[in-house]
Design a protein around this motif. Structure first.
Motif, PDB file in Angstrom:
ATOM      1  N   LYS A  78     -47.665  88.660 -67.094  1.00 21.09           N
ATOM      2  CA  LYS A  78     -46.986  87.477 -67.627  1.00 21.09           C
ATOM      3  C   LYS A  78     -45.849  87.049 -66.713  1.00 21.09           C
ATOM      4  O   LYS A  78     -45.647  85.857 -66.465  1.00 21.09           O
TER       5      LYS A  78
ATOM      6  N   THR B  12     -39.337  86.626 -73.415  1.00 17.68           N
ATOM      7  CA  THR B  12     -39.579  87.886 -72.735  1.00 17.68           C
ATOM      8  C   THR B  12     -38.699  88.989 -73.310  1.00 17.68           C
ATOM      9  O   THR B  12     -39.143  90.107 -73.524  1.00 17.68           O
TER      10      THR B  12
ATOM     11  N   LYS C  57     -36.894  75.029 -70.093  1.00 12.91           N
ATOM     12  CA  LYS C  57     -38.134  75.679 -70.515  1.00 12.91           C
ATOM     13  C   LYS C  57     -38.206  77.097 -69.946  1.00 12.91           C
ATOM     14  O   LYS C  57     -38.564  78.035 -70.647  1.00 12.91           O
TER      15      LYS C  57
ATOM     16  N   ASP D 114     -35.900  79.283 -71.901  1.00  8.53           N
ATOM     17  CA  ASP D 114     -36.488  79.588 -73.205  1.00  8.53           C
ATOM     18  C   ASP D 114     -37.584  80.641 -73.080  1.00  8.53           C
ATOM     19  O   ASP D 114     -37.706  81.540 -73.931  1.00  8.53           O
ATOM     20  N   GLU D 115     -38.386  80.569 -72.026  1.00 13.40           N
ATOM     21  CA  GLU D 115     -39.440  81.558 -71.822  1.00 13.40           C
ATOM     22  C   GLU D 115     -38.847  82.942 -71.558  1.00 13.40           C
ATOM     23  O   GLU D 115     -39.413  83.950 -71.979  1.00 13.40           O
ATOM     24  N   GLN D 116     -37.708  82.985 -70.887  1.00 16.04           N
ATOM     25  CA  GLN D 116     -37.065  84.277 -70.631  1.00 16.04           C
ATOM     26  C   GLN D 116     -36.575  84.898 -71.933  1.00 16.04           C
ATOM     27  O   GLN D 116     -36.602  86.107 -72.097  1.00 16.04           O
TER      28      GLN D 116
ATOM     29  N   ARG E  93     -45.388  83.506 -64.674  1.00 12.25           N
ATOM     30  CA  ARG E  93     -44.187  82.659 -64.773  1.00 12.25           C
ATOM     31  C   ARG E  93     -43.587  82.395 -63.401  1.00 12.25           C
ATOM     32  O   ARG E  93     -43.172  81.285 -63.088  1.00 12.25           O
TER      33      ARG E  93
END
Length: 180
Positions: A140, A104, A96, A99-101, A144
């Motif tokens: 953000k 970004t 996860k 995936d968030e990176q 994170r």
């Protein structure tokens, strides 16, 4: 300096900031992988020790003690299942985060496109807009980072609880062997 020189400098600053962020994320991922590797090594040692103890208990106890052996095997299976669940949880968490990176990176591309569009606007407007976008990205990223730190702390706390549970079970097993 001309506007194009200023924009070139801003673009270089964005790229430099992005590279630093990627390096930082890489270090966090590396540290996390190292923590997981250490955790798994410690867990394997503990499981192996418990398996050796289980074998010794089986030798010690006679045929009349099969109920205790079954209960011990059940406890071991429960512990191993919990550990498997935790390992999956951490792997999912890392995926996860990865995936968030990726999101970004996409956000940075969108910001770059918006920055190009804003070149037609006045310099004051562009700088204010850029500052707002950078503050948003930093917020953000801070969120994170806090999220990952909280999850790693939770994982560490759960590991401590598991170690304590294993110690208690080992002590109870030793006591039952002494009475048997």
């Amino acid at each position: 300096m001309s506007i194009s020189g200023d924009m070139k400098k801003i673009g270089e600053d964005i790229i430099s900031s992005y590279k630093l962020r990627i390096k930082s994320v890489g270090e966090i991922v590396s540290e996390t992988h190292n923590m997981l590797t250490d955790f798994q090594k410690e867990h394997k040692i503990t499981v192996n020790e418990l398996k050796v103890m289980a074998d010794e208990v089986k030798k010690f106890l006679g045929k009349g003690e099969t109920d205790r052996l079954k209960e011990f095997d059940k406890m071991m299976a429960d512990i191993q299942n919990k550990q498997t669940d935790r390992n999956k949880y951490v792997a999912d968490l890392l995926q996860k985060f990865t995936d968030e990176q990726k999101v970004t990176v996409n956000e940075l591309k969108v910001m770059a496109d918006e920055l190009k569009k804003s070149l037609g606007k006045g310099e004051t407007d562009r700088l204010a807009e850029f500052d707002k976008m950078m503050a948003d990205v930093q917020n953000k990223q801070a969120d994170r980072n806090k999220y990952v730190a909280d999850l790693l702390k939770k994982f560490t706390d759960e590991q401590k609880v598991t170690v304590n549970e294993l110690k208690v079970m080992a002590d109870e097993l030793k006591k039952s062997l002494g009475k048997g």
